[in-house]
Scaffold this motif. Structure first.
Motif, PDB file in Angstrom:
ATOM      1  N   VAL A 118      91.234  58.687 -13.073  1.00  0.00           N
ATOM      2  CA  VAL A 118      92.546  58.070 -13.238  1.00  0.00           C
ATOM      3  C   VAL A 118      93.658  58.976 -12.721  1.00  0.00           C
ATOM      4  CG1 VAL A 118      94.199  57.143 -14.915  1.00  0.00           C
ATOM      5  CG2 VAL A 118      91.754  56.723 -15.211  1.00  0.00           C
ATOM      6  N   GLY A 119      93.481  60.281 -12.845  1.00  0.00           N
ATOM      7  CA  GLY A 119      94.520  61.217 -12.442  1.00  0.00           C
ATOM      8  C   GLY A 119      95.361  61.651 -13.613  1.00  0.00           C
ATOM      9  N   GLU A 120      96.407  62.404 -13.348  1.00  0.00           N
ATOM     10  CA  GLU A 120      97.259  62.964 -14.387  1.00  0.00           C
ATOM     11  C   GLU A 120      98.228  61.922 -14.926  1.00  0.00           C
ATOM     12  OE1 GLU A 120      97.081  65.983 -15.678  1.00  0.00           O
ATOM     13  OE2 GLU A 120      95.396  66.503 -14.385  1.00  0.00           O
ATOM     14  N   GLY A 121      98.663  62.172 -16.157  1.00  0.00           N
ATOM     15  CA  GLY A 121      99.724  61.349 -16.730  1.00  0.00           C
ATOM     16  C   GLY A 121      99.186  60.262 -17.622  1.00  0.00           C
ATOM     17  N   SER A 122      99.761  60.120 -18.802  1.00  0.00           N
ATOM     18  CA  SER A 122      99.293  59.124 -19.751  1.00  0.00           C
ATOM     19  C   SER A 122     100.249  57.948 -19.894  1.00  0.00           C
ATOM     20  CB  SER A 122      99.085  59.777 -21.126  1.00  0.00           C
ATOM     21  OG  SER A 122     100.313  60.246 -21.630  1.00  0.00           O
ATOM     22  N   SER A 123     101.521  58.111 -19.503  1.00  0.00           N
ATOM     23  CA  SER A 123     102.459  56.991 -19.637  1.00  0.00           C
ATOM     24  C   SER A 123     103.602  57.180 -18.647  1.00  0.00           C
ATOM     25  CB  SER A 123     103.014  56.915 -21.056  1.00  0.00           C
ATOM     26  OG  SER A 123     103.702  58.086 -21.391  1.00  0.00           O
ATOM     27  N   SER A 124     104.095  56.083 -18.158  1.00  0.00           N
ATOM     28  CA  SER A 124     105.175  56.110 -17.176  1.00  0.00           C
ATOM     29  C   SER A 124     106.527  56.135 -17.878  1.00  0.00           C
ATOM     30  CB  SER A 124     105.088  54.866 -16.281  1.00  0.00           C
ATOM     31  OG  SER A 124     105.313  53.712 -17.064  1.00  0.00           O
ATOM     32  N   ALA A 125     107.605  56.333 -17.082  1.00  0.00           N
ATOM     33  CA  ALA A 125     108.961  56.297 -17.629  1.00  0.00           C
ATOM     34  C   ALA A 125     109.264  54.916 -18.199  1.00  0.00           C
ATOM     35  CB  ALA A 125     109.960  56.661 -16.534  1.00  0.00           C
ATOM     36  N   LEU A 126     108.731  53.864 -17.527  1.00  0.00           N
ATOM     37  CA  LEU A 126     108.927  52.509 -18.008  1.00  0.00           C
ATOM     38  C   LEU A 126     108.278  52.314 -19.377  1.00  0.00           C
ATOM     39  CD1 LEU A 126     110.035  49.692 -17.323  1.00  0.00           C
ATOM     40  CD2 LEU A 126     107.810  49.162 -16.293  1.00  0.00           C
ATOM     41  N   ASP A 154      93.083  41.328 -13.693  1.00  0.00           N
ATOM     42  CA  ASP A 154      91.820  40.656 -13.423  1.00  0.00           C
ATOM     43  C   ASP A 154      91.328  40.855 -11.995  1.00  0.00           C
ATOM     44  OD1 ASP A 154      94.072  39.232 -12.662  1.00  0.00           O
ATOM     45  OD2 ASP A 154      93.083  37.283 -12.819  1.00  0.00           O
ATOM     46  N   LYS A 155      92.126  41.521 -11.160  1.00  0.00           N
ATOM     47  CA  LYS A 155      91.709  41.816  -9.785  1.00  0.00           C
ATOM     48  C   LYS A 155      91.106  43.224  -9.672  1.00  0.00           C
ATOM     49  CE  LYS A 155      93.492  37.939  -8.162  1.00  0.00           C
ATOM     50  NZ  LYS A 155      94.110  37.409  -9.392  1.00  0.00           N
ATOM     51  N   LEU A 156      91.197  44.005 -10.736  1.00  0.00           N
ATOM     52  CA  LEU A 156      90.671  45.370 -10.701  1.00  0.00           C
ATOM     53  C   LEU A 156      89.142  45.337 -10.709  1.00  0.00           C
ATOM     54  CD1 LEU A 156      93.086  47.012 -13.311  1.00  0.00           C
ATOM     55  CD2 LEU A 156      93.213  47.176 -10.810  1.00  0.00           C
ATOM     56  N   LEU A 157      88.525  46.087  -9.790  1.00  0.00           N
ATOM     57  CA  LEU A 157      87.064  46.090  -9.668  1.00  0.00           C
ATOM     58  C   LEU A 157      86.391  47.161 -10.508  1.00  0.00           C
ATOM     59  CD1 LEU A 157      86.679  45.502  -5.814  1.00  0.00           C
ATOM     60  CD2 LEU A 157      86.689  43.825  -7.666  1.00  0.00           C
ATOM     61  N   PHE A 158      87.140  48.195 -10.852  1.00  0.00           N
ATOM     62  CA  PHE A 158      86.562  49.303 -11.615  1.00  0.00           C
ATOM     63  C   PHE A 158      87.597  49.864 -12.570  1.00  0.00           C
ATOM     64  CE2 PHE A 158      85.733  53.837 -12.233  1.00  0.00           C
ATOM     65  CZ  PHE A 158      84.441  53.785 -12.736  1.00  0.00           C
ATOM     66  N   PRO A 159      87.186  50.196 -13.807  1.00  0.00           N
ATOM     67  CA  PRO A 159      85.911  49.847 -14.438  1.00  0.00           C
ATOM     68  C   PRO A 159      85.722  48.325 -14.507  1.00  0.00           C
ATOM     69  CG  PRO A 159      87.055  51.526 -15.732  1.00  0.00           C
ATOM     70  CD  PRO A 159      88.032  50.999 -14.719  1.00  0.00           C
ATOM     71  N   ARG A 160      84.483  47.921 -14.687  1.00  0.00           N
ATOM     72  CA  ARG A 160      84.163  46.501 -14.616  1.00  0.00           C
ATOM     73  C   ARG A 160      84.434  45.811 -15.953  1.00  0.00           C
ATOM     74  NH1 ARG A 160      78.738  43.812 -11.996  1.00  0.00           N
ATOM     75  NH2 ARG A 160      79.247  41.649 -12.460  1.00  0.00           N
ATOM     76  N   TRP A 161      85.208  44.744 -15.897  1.00  0.00           N
ATOM     77  CA  TRP A 161      85.532  43.938 -17.065  1.00  0.00           C
ATOM     78  C   TRP A 161      84.430  42.893 -17.267  1.00  0.00           C
ATOM     79  CZ3 TRP A 161      88.744  43.191 -21.121  1.00  0.00           C
ATOM     80  CH2 TRP A 161      88.841  41.905 -21.654  1.00  0.00           C
ATOM     81  N   VAL A 317      89.532  56.080 -26.950  1.00  0.00           N
ATOM     82  CA  VAL A 317      89.188  55.863 -25.544  1.00  0.00           C
ATOM     83  C   VAL A 317      88.511  54.503 -25.366  1.00  0.00           C
ATOM     84  CG1 VAL A 317      87.987  56.765 -23.524  1.00  0.00           C
ATOM     85  CG2 VAL A 317      88.883  58.354 -25.249  1.00  0.00           C
ATOM     86  N   PRO A 318      89.112  53.598 -24.582  1.00  0.00           N
ATOM     87  CA  PRO A 318      88.472  52.308 -24.339  1.00  0.00           C
ATOM     88  C   PRO A 318      87.316  52.441 -23.350  1.00  0.00           C
ATOM     89  CG  PRO A 318      90.844  52.273 -23.852  1.00  0.00           C
ATOM     90  CD  PRO A 318      90.424  53.700 -23.956  1.00  0.00           C
ATOM     91  N   ASN A 319      86.405  51.503 -23.424  1.00  0.00           N
ATOM     92  CA  ASN A 319      85.348  51.425 -22.412  1.00  0.00           C
ATOM     93  C   ASN A 319      85.937  51.019 -21.072  1.00  0.00           C
ATOM     94  OD1 ASN A 319      83.568  49.130 -20.980  1.00  0.00           O
ATOM     95  ND2 ASN A 319      82.225  50.784 -21.662  1.00  0.00           N
ATOM     96  N   VAL A 320      86.784  50.014 -21.085  1.00  0.00           N
ATOM     97  CA  VAL A 320      87.520  49.573 -19.899  1.00  0.00           C
ATOM     98  C   VAL A 320      88.918  49.185 -20.378  1.00  0.00           C
ATOM     99  CG1 VAL A 320      86.447  47.291 -20.124  1.00  0.00           C
ATOM    100  CG2 VAL A 320      87.644  47.882 -18.032  1.00  0.00           C
ATOM    101  N   ALA A 321      89.951  49.699 -19.691  1.00  0.00           N
ATOM    102  CA  ALA A 321      91.321  49.592 -20.230  1.00  0.00           C
ATOM    103  C   ALA A 321      92.250  48.771 -19.334  1.00  0.00           C
ATOM    104  CB  ALA A 321      91.896  50.991 -20.439  1.00  0.00           C
ATOM    105  N   HIS A 322      91.718  47.725 -18.705  1.00  0.00           N
ATOM    106  CA  HIS A 322      92.564  46.908 -17.838  1.00  0.00           C
ATOM    107  C   HIS A 322      93.720  46.268 -18.593  1.00  0.00           C
ATOM    108  CE1 HIS A 322      89.678  47.680 -14.877  1.00  0.00           C
ATOM    109  NE2 HIS A 322      88.996  46.554 -14.867  1.00  0.00           N
ATOM    110  N   LEU A 323      93.507  45.969 -19.868  1.00  0.00           N
ATOM    111  CA  LEU A 323      94.515  45.251 -20.652  1.00  0.00           C
ATOM    112  C   LEU A 323      95.224  46.160 -21.646  1.00  0.00           C
ATOM    113  CD1 LEU A 323      92.486  41.966 -21.141  1.00  0.00           C
ATOM    114  CD2 LEU A 323      94.661  42.184 -19.930  1.00  0.00           C
ATOM    115  N   ARG A 327      95.756  52.642 -18.221  1.00  0.00           N
ATOM    116  CA  ARG A 327      94.545  52.174 -17.552  1.00  0.00           C
ATOM    117  C   ARG A 327      93.472  53.264 -17.568  1.00  0.00           C
ATOM    118  NH1 ARG A 327      96.383  47.893 -13.957  1.00  0.00           N
ATOM    119  NH2 ARG A 327      97.109  46.309 -15.419  1.00  0.00           N
ATOM    120  N   GLY A 328      92.256  52.853 -17.267  1.00  0.00           N
ATOM    121  CA  GLY A 328      91.137  53.784 -17.233  1.00  0.00           C
ATOM    122  C   GLY A 328      89.955  53.220 -17.982  1.00  0.00           C
ATOM    123  N   GLY A 329      89.230  54.095 -18.668  1.00  0.00           N
ATOM    124  CA  GLY A 329      88.050  53.699 -19.419  1.00  0.00           C
ATOM    125  C   GLY A 329      86.940  54.711 -19.239  1.00  0.00           C
ATOM    126  N   CYS A 330      86.114  54.878 -20.272  1.00  0.00           N
ATOM    127  CA  CYS A 330      85.055  55.895 -20.245  1.00  0.00           C
ATOM    128  C   CYS A 330      83.742  55.378 -19.669  1.00  0.00           C
ATOM    129  CB  CYS A 330      84.820  56.454 -21.646  1.00  0.00           C
ATOM    130  SG  CYS A 330      84.265  55.219 -22.844  1.00  0.00           S
TER     131      CYS A 330
END
Length: 494
Positions: A118-126, A154-161, A317-323, A327-330
């Motif tokens: 996912v990279g650095e950072g846990s939350s945006s300014a927004l 719903d268009k994200l391919l990874f992690p898989r929902w 930590v979510p398995n998949v965090a699209h929602l 974002r991310g997931g283990c």
């Protein structure tokens, strides 16, 4: 000249020994994730690097259903999971009983567990602005803003929902390769759950408001009516009063108390210095409340900072965090260790997301997730808020879920338990080991009386797991004492 030759030979010998030691350490690190997952004898695990692996990380496949993030030899990995990914399974070589891999599986598993991709950072300014305004926003306004933020999920391919099993599929592939490399018909390991349970399920309740706190007693009544105990995640500051009597009332009924953030303002991981200050207070509340577990608000997380949290387990930590806002997931349906902390991942969709983001008032998504997770013998972890169950429609959906869970538990021998019990079991299992004597394989270690020996074998290209029930359980498990599951090696099990 003779002395010089002797010194040169000694130097060469020393370098050779040092090289062997370094190679052994590297091999042990490669084998680590596999041994920790299966708890099998080390003599059956022989993975080695095919050749030097470059440092650049990226995405690749290891058979279908196992999306990996790390470095591998032979080519540059893809920078995006949306690209056509190279399947490096074809580059595996087995020679002399050793499996030569073009990547380090422990690195890949750790990268997925810790969400390095996912990279650095846990939350945006927004996101920070949203949480500043959140107390003044109605659920309707919040729902509108959240849907806008999550658009395109719903268009994200990874992690898989709706469930990503990349780590679990990778480890299955490695077990199949181990069977082929050793030439054995089966490899023993310590089964994942106690008493031969096929999988596990835990219910957790995040208490976010005073109204939610006041609804905890009726919620416990409902859980108890289905024979299910849960954990209640309690916010220590600002949201509502937390009295010793309230905590005691939860524990007296066999439910558990977990610390839920500090004040749930969405800023826990915004700044390292502030986080350390808050972590100290959170740890203090953990001792005061007698809580072994922790969950961050909104499932915000930075797993590299977990060493400051003095808890036995985490559930952030979510398995998949699209929602989810972050974002991310283990990418696994199994608990895993982050240093001394056991991570119990969130593997199903939250009730708030289901009702207010997806506008779904059925348990269809939950049922699909349950099917996927039980096929992998994994952990079903639910978050259901008392705050969002106080209306008849939502409460009815939750009642249907509890009924379905208890039926699945009976039909599939699922261990319905609490996060604290999962933590205690997983720690015991991590210290167990298999030893062989004249009577065959035996389990040693605390809790062995609840543990089962299982065997992995291959049948028509598929991995077959067979659980051998302990003698004292044979009468209880009559008819299912040798339970089998087939996991397609070339498919992701979805």
């Amino acid at each position: 000249m003779t002395l010089l030759k002797a010194l040169n030979r000694l130097n060469e010998s020393t370098n050779s020994v040092a090289s062997i030691v370094l190679e052994c350490r590297a091999t042990k690190k490669m084998n680590k994730c596999f041994i920790e997952h299966y708890r099998c004898p080390e003599q059956y695990v022989r993975f080695a690097r095919k050749k030097t692996v470059p440092l650049t990380n990226g995405y690749f496949l290891f058979g279908q259903g196992a999306t990996c993030y790390g470095s591998y030899s032979g080519a540059q990995p893809s920078l995006s999971p949306d690209e056509a990914l190279c399947d490096v399974f074809r580059d595996v070589v087995i020679e002399g009983g050793t499996i030569y891999l073009p990547f380090n599986p422990s690195q890949v598993v750790d990268n997925l567990h810790r969400e390095v991709y996912v990279g650095e950072g846990s939350s945006s300014a927004l996101a920070r602005m949203y949480y500043f305004l959140r107390p003044a926003l109605s659920i309707a306004v919040r729902r509108h803003l959240q849907k806008f933020h999550l658009r395109g999920w719903d268009k994200l391919l990874f992690p898989r929902w709706p469930v990503d099993c990349s780590v679990d599929n990778l480890l299955e592939q490695l077990m199949l390769l181990s069977l082929r490399a050793t030439g054995l018909e089966r490899i023993p390991f310590i089964w994942f759950w106690p008493e031969g349970s096929s999988s596990c399920a835990v219910m957790t309740h995040d208490v976010e408001t005073e109204a939610g706190r006041n609804f905890c007693a009726p919620l416990m009544d409902m859980d108890d009516s289905f024979g299910i105990k849960a954990s209640f995640q309690i916010i220590p500051e600002e949201r509502y009063g937390v009295s010793p009597e309230f905590l005691q009332a939860i524990r007296q009924r066999g439910f558990e108390v977990v610390i839920h953030d500090l004040n749930h303002d969405g800023h826990l991981y915004s700044d390292r210095k502030q986080f350390l200050e808050r972590a100290a207070k959170i740890n203090s509340y953990g001792k005061e409340y007698g809580a072994d577990g922790f969950r961050a608000g909104v499932l915000y997380r930075n797993q590299l900072w977990y060493d400051a949290l003095k808890f036995s387990y985490d559930m952030s930590v979510p398995n998949v965090a699209h929602l989810d806002p972050q974002r991310g997931g283990c990418c696994t349906v199994m608990p895993y260790f982050l240093g001394d902390i056991l991570e119990i991942p969130v593997t199903t969709v939250q009730d708030y997301t289901l009702f207010h983001i997806l506008n779904d008032y059925s348990i269809d998504i939950w049922k699909k997730q349950i099917d996927i997770i039980t096929a992998k013998h994994g952990l079903m972890s639910f978050i259901v808020h008392p705050d969002y169950l106080m209306k008849p429609r939502e409460l009815s959906v939750y009642r249907v879920l509890l009924d379905y869970l208890t039926r699945v538990g009976q039909e599939k021998a699922v261990w319905l338990t609490t996060p604290g019990e999962v933590n205690r079991w997983w720690r015991q299992r991590a210290e167990m080991r298999l030893v062989e004597n004249d009577q065959g394989w035996q389990i040693e270690g605390d809790g062995k009386e609840r543990a089962c020996i299982a065997y992995a074998s291959e049948e028509k290209g598929s991995l077959v797991l067979t659980v051998q029930a302990p003698l004292e359980q044979e009468s209880l498990l009559l008819g299912i004492s040798r339970r089998e599951s087939r996991s397609q090696a070339a498919e992701n099990g979805h």
